[in-house]
Design an enzyme around this catalytic site. Structure first.
Site, PDB file in Angstrom:
ATOM      1  N   TRP A 123      -5.730   7.670  -5.021  1.00  0.00           N
ATOM      2  CA  TRP A 123      -5.855   6.426  -5.768  1.00  0.00           C
ATOM      3  C   TRP A 123      -7.297   5.915  -5.755  1.00  0.00           C
ATOM      4  O   TRP A 123      -7.667   5.041  -6.534  1.00  0.00           O
ATOM      5  CB  TRP A 123      -4.919   5.362  -5.186  1.00  0.00           C
ATOM      6  CG  TRP A 123      -5.314   4.881  -3.808  1.00  0.00           C
ATOM      7  CD1 TRP A 123      -5.352   5.624  -2.656  1.00  0.00           C
ATOM      8  CD2 TRP A 123      -5.711   3.566  -3.441  1.00  0.00           C
ATOM      9  NE1 TRP A 123      -5.756   4.846  -1.595  1.00  0.00           N
ATOM     10  CE2 TRP A 123      -5.983   3.584  -2.048  1.00  0.00           C
ATOM     11  CE3 TRP A 123      -5.867   2.371  -4.137  1.00  0.00           C
ATOM     12  CZ2 TRP A 123      -6.399   2.459  -1.349  1.00  0.00           C
ATOM     13  CZ3 TRP A 123      -6.279   1.237  -3.427  1.00  0.00           C
ATOM     14  CH2 TRP A 123      -6.545   1.294  -2.054  1.00  0.00           C
ATOM     15  N   ASP A 124      -8.132   6.491  -4.878  1.00  0.00           N
ATOM     16  CA  ASP A 124      -9.544   6.123  -4.809  1.00  0.00           C
ATOM     17  C   ASP A 124     -10.199   6.159  -6.184  1.00  0.00           C
ATOM     18  O   ASP A 124     -11.037   5.324  -6.521  1.00  0.00           O
ATOM     19  CB  ASP A 124     -10.331   7.119  -3.938  1.00  0.00           C
ATOM     20  CG  ASP A 124      -9.744   7.386  -2.581  1.00  0.00           C
ATOM     21  OD1 ASP A 124      -8.542   7.141  -2.395  1.00  0.00           O
ATOM     22  OD2 ASP A 124     -10.479   7.861  -1.705  1.00  0.00           O
TER      23      ASP A 124
ATOM     24  N   LYS B 220      -5.229  -0.626   8.808  1.00  0.00           N
ATOM     25  CA  LYS B 220      -6.196   0.474   8.709  1.00  0.00           C
ATOM     26  C   LYS B 220      -7.302   0.133   7.718  1.00  0.00           C
ATOM     27  O   LYS B 220      -8.477   0.368   7.971  1.00  0.00           O
ATOM     28  CB  LYS B 220      -5.480   1.754   8.261  1.00  0.00           C
ATOM     29  CG  LYS B 220      -6.415   2.946   8.092  1.00  0.00           C
ATOM     30  CD  LYS B 220      -5.665   4.172   7.596  1.00  0.00           C
ATOM     31  CE  LYS B 220      -6.609   5.358   7.463  1.00  0.00           C
ATOM     32  NZ  LYS B 220      -5.951   6.548   6.880  1.00  0.00           N
ATOM     33  N   GLN B 221      -6.918  -0.362   6.560  1.00  0.00           N
ATOM     34  CA  GLN B 221      -7.876  -0.661   5.504  1.00  0.00           C
ATOM     35  C   GLN B 221      -7.410  -1.889   4.748  1.00  0.00           C
ATOM     36  O   GLN B 221      -6.217  -2.199   4.710  1.00  0.00           O
ATOM     37  CB  GLN B 221      -8.019   0.517   4.556  1.00  0.00           C
ATOM     38  CG  GLN B 221      -6.745   0.866   3.805  1.00  0.00           C
ATOM     39  CD  GLN B 221      -6.780   2.266   3.229  1.00  0.00           C
ATOM     40  OE1 GLN B 221      -6.956   3.246   3.942  1.00  0.00           O
ATOM     41  NE2 GLN B 221      -6.628   2.366   1.926  1.00  0.00           N
TER      42      GLN B 221
ATOM     43  N   GLU C 189      -2.322   2.236   5.316  1.00  0.00           N
ATOM     44  CA  GLU C 189      -1.449   3.323   5.764  1.00  0.00           C
ATOM     45  C   GLU C 189      -0.974   3.150   7.200  1.00  0.00           C
ATOM     46  O   GLU C 189      -0.299   4.027   7.738  1.00  0.00           O
ATOM     47  CB  GLU C 189      -2.171   4.657   5.583  1.00  0.00           C
ATOM     48  CG  GLU C 189      -2.423   4.987   4.119  1.00  0.00           C
ATOM     49  CD  GLU C 189      -3.622   5.899   3.943  1.00  0.00           C
ATOM     50  OE1 GLU C 189      -3.886   6.728   4.832  1.00  0.00           O
ATOM     51  OE2 GLU C 189      -4.304   5.772   2.911  1.00  0.00           O
TER      52      GLU C 189
END
Length: 790
Positions: free
Chosen positions: A361-362, A592-593, A488
């Site tokens: 998806w980046d 995580k992000q 994630e």
């Protein structure tokens, strides 16, 4: 990791002034050249020593079984892995019968320069052999941005001090030996000897090899031609075998004399074309490249980059490292997508085999926003790749019992390639990211032909997935349960806020697009009832909110989880996924992000209206959300810092935003994630632009308009950037107390500056004051995880 300063800080170049074999693999990624179709890692010309050999063709991969301890219905059966194709970079050198190998003899000097304006990698070195012969080697390498199939090297050897017999072996090499995997699950699976020989050819100065992958059945052809100049009695001889084709050039050099080889290399691949057709294709590409020769390739490359930098350059006053880094980032983002042409843009581009060469998806959420405003034609091509994989996405959705299309979490060719379904299959937000990229591209360009030909169908099929995946409860509220959002470390959760807000946007955009294009709607079987169902689901979408804490929840119930034990986690236990079970991560408050923080950027209009029983405005709501999630976000993903930079700037934490911006900018130049050896983090590089333009520039899209809310941290004296939008080129120049908006090309443009409407034209720039920052207490940071920059 790159612990010492390996590269000098320059505005338009990345320069390595000494060869450090300990970080050779990292430098190979940094110095990689690509055009989105062909990728050459920055390996030394002679082939050895090397960290990770790498020559890539976008889309060329091998398939392999995905192992499972226990089988389950719906698990993907095959994985895809990028392979190292035939290497055309190699020019081996022998000096008086001794191999030119920098591990032996005496290296007197060694310098490599990635020239960001010319698009070439230059190398100069001086070496004395163990027997005492000294030579000076110069090389220039490029991967053409204008001739898609072509890469080239000019290699020159000069005798220094004494007479020397030199031999250059210019090779095409297939099935190179690769180092063993390092055990990091983010690294690629090494496939040994994936290419089966079909044809080899050598005649005069021409070489060609044709191979076929063993399982995926893709045919790869690589050909080379040479121009040789040197003293009299310079001789050449060519030969070929199953995995090697070689031109050998021999000469005797007196001191000061040089031997020069200009090598043109053409690449092609296909899953359908015949062997003769592929051989003819690369031969034709060589003929086209040879028409203007090496000087012509250099001139074309510079012209292409002159045009790009006129559209895309970002100027940063006050931090030379960030200035260099953002140009390095833009250069590699251009390389990743420039000539991909209906192929994926992998997470590592074509700079390494990390993540098995997969696209995630980046691409849509980090890379395409940059290209939309700097090289929009590349965006249409990237989205057409998604469009071309719709059949596989529909099949995947049907396998999962869903409607529409379920695009893969990670893939090269279209099928899902993730064997870990909580982080893969359940991360349906990739659908909404694709829809967002379609919306953003069409709004920014007005390309209605693309919308009609591909965009409508992408929006419809992604909207159909949301309508079948979610459900209305007894009160009519729409829920999307059992999904994984961008974070994630939280998987298979109910009502992930980012996913729900992005799905909401997707559903509404699909309804609006089918109204604009009734013929396409009819062709796709969309009727008024289905369109109304999309709107109903969007309007009833549940967005979790904790009224006691007065913050949005990352997903339903997230704020009641136990917090992660940060005090009991050592610095060497990050990233957490390599030291703790996912089971533990999934049931704790640890991020995580950026997830909800990313939602506040991508869906900012929702948060701007406020969401509080006590009447708090949107700015206060965003600030509270940001303050809550900062202490939980450990940034075990390179995608996080740039998102946090944007919202830190929006909420007035300019120093923190600057630190995050620097972290994103230096992700690969300082190897902050310890895996640059496997390839660059293309999304993090793109995030450098995002942090500067959307963070300190405050740029947001507002339908067919743009709005800006610029503010600079004290460390920066000035920020200037260009934006392509609706056939215009806008230049934004921000200082400490004012911002200037100048239209460089196109009809007048109306935009907003800190909420104030203004119109700019090519005749009349607009200058506006930058309001003071509303200062708030600095948010807490996770222990041991403060930003690396700043």
């Amino acid at each position: 990791m790159i612990t010492d300063r390996s590269y000098s800080v320059e505005p338009w170049a990345v320069r390595e002034t000494a060869l450090d074999l300990g970080v050779l693999a990292q430098s190979e990624s940094v110095f990689a050249l690509s055009n989105g179709h062909v990728g050459w890692r920055g390996n030394l010309d002679e082939g050895e020593p090397h960290g990770l050999p790498g020559s890539y063709l976008n889309g060329v991969h091998e398939v392999h079984p995905l192992p499972y301890a226990e089988a389950g219905y719906g698990y993907p059966e095959s994985g895809q892995t990028v392979i190292n194709v035939t290497n055309g970079k190699i020019l081996r050198l022998l000096v008086d019968d001794e191999p030119f190998d920098l591990r032996y003899g005496r290296l007197l000097s060694h310098e490599r320069v990635l020239d960001l304006r010319r698009g070439v990698l230059e190398r100069t070195c001086e070496w004395t052999s163990p027997a005492g012969s000294t030579v000076r080697v110069r090389s220039t390498r490029l991967v053409s941005l204008t001739q898609r199939a072509v890469a080239a090297v000019a290699y020159e050897v000069e005798a220094v001090g004494c007479r020397s017999r030199v031999v250059i072996q210019s090779e095409l090499v297939a099935n190179e030996s690769l180092p063993e995997p390092n055990g990091d699950p983010r690294a690629a699976m090494a496939l040994q000897s994936p290419l089966e020989q079909e044809d080899h050819f050598a005649s005069g100065s021409r070489l060609r090899l044709v191979h076929r992958t063993r399982r995926s059945g893709l045919r790869v052809a690589v050909a080379a031609d040479h121009a040789v100049s040197g003293p009299e009695r310079t001789t050449t001889r060519s030969e070929s075998g199953s995995d090697v084709a070689r031109l050998t050039v021999t000469s005797v050099l007196e001191p000061g004399q040089t031997l020069r080889v200009e090598k043109l290399v053409a690449h092609g691949w296909s899953g359908a074309r015949s062997l003769p057709a592929m051989a003819d294709q690369v031969d034709a590409a060589l003929a086209a490249a040879a028409h203007d020769g090496w000087p012509g390739l250099l001139a074309e490359q510079r012209s292409c980059l002159d045009d790009f930098w006129a559209r895309a350059d970002v100027e940063v006053d006050g931090d030379e490292e960030v200035q260099q880094a953002v140009r390095f980032a833009l250069f590699h983002v251009l390389q990743a997508g420039s000539r991909a042409e209906q192929r994926a843009i992998p997470a590592k581009g074509l700079t390494g085999s990390g993540y098995d060469g997969h696209a995630f998806w980046d691409t849509e959420m980090f890379v395409l926003p940059v290209l939309t405003h700097t090289a929009p034609a590349a965006v249409a091509e990237a989205l057409r790749w998604r469009y071309n994989t719709l059949d596989e996405a529909r099949e995947r959705a049907a396998q999962l019992g869903l409607g529409g299309a379920a695009f893969p979490w990670r893939t090269i060719a279209g099928p899902e390639g993730s064997a870990y379904w909580p982080a893969g299959t359940a991360a349906f937000h990739v659908n909404a990211g694709i829809a967002d990229a379609v919306i953003r591209y069409v709004e920014a360009t007005g390309d209605t032909a693309f919308e009609r030909e591909a965009g409508v169908e992408l929006l419809v099929e992604t909207a159909r997935l949301w309508r079948s995946l979610g459900h209305h409860d007894a009160h009519g509220v729409f829920h999307i349960d059992g999904v994984t959002g961008p974070d994630e470390y939280s998987a298979v959760a109910d009502d992930n806020t980012y996913t729900n807000l992005m799905a909401r946007q997707n559903l509404l955009a699909a309804a609006e697009a089918t109204e604009r294009h009734p013929r396409e709607a009819a062709r796709l079987g969309v009727d008024e009832e289905e369109s109304a169902a999309w709107r109903d689901a969007a309007e009833a979408m549940h967005i979790p909110y904790n009224h006691e804490l007065r913050v949005h929840e990352q997903h339903a119930g997230f704020t009641r989880y136990q917090r992660w034990d940060f005090t009991g986690t050592r610095p060497d236990q990050y990233p957490l996924l390599l030291h703790f079970p996912y089971f533990d991560l999934y049931r704790k408050q640890v991020v995580k992000q950026a997830d909800l923080v990313l939602a506040m950027y991508t869906c900012g209009d929702f948060f701007a209206k406020g969401y509080d029983d006590e009447g708090a405005d949107g700015a206060e709501q965003v600030a509270r959300n940001f303050a809550y999630y900062e202490p939980l976000t450990v940034r075990d993903s390179s995608l996080s810092a740039c998102c946090q930079a944007v919202i830190a700037a929006q909420t007035g934490h300019l120093d923190l935003a600057y630190a995050y911006t620097t972290e994103a900018a230096l992700m690969d130049l300082q190897d902050l994630e310890h895996n640059t050896r496997d390839g660059l983090h293309i999304a993090s590089l793109a995030g450098t632009w995002m942090a500067l333009v959307a963070g300190f520039g405050g740029m947001r899209r507002d339908g067919e308009r743009l709005r800006f809310a610029p503010r600079l941290p004290e460390r920066l004296g000035r920020l200037a950037f260009n934006v392509e939008f609706r056939g215009r080129r806008l230049r934004v120049d921000i200082g400490a107390d004012k911002a200037t908006y100048a239209l460089l090309a196109g009809p007048p443009l109306t935009l907003r500056h800190h909420g104030e409407p203004l119109t700019v034209s090519t005749d009349e720039p607009a200058v506006r004051a930058v309001p003071p920052v509303c200062r708030r207490p600095a948010p807490e940071q996770p222990l041991h995880r403060a930003p690396s920059g700043g």
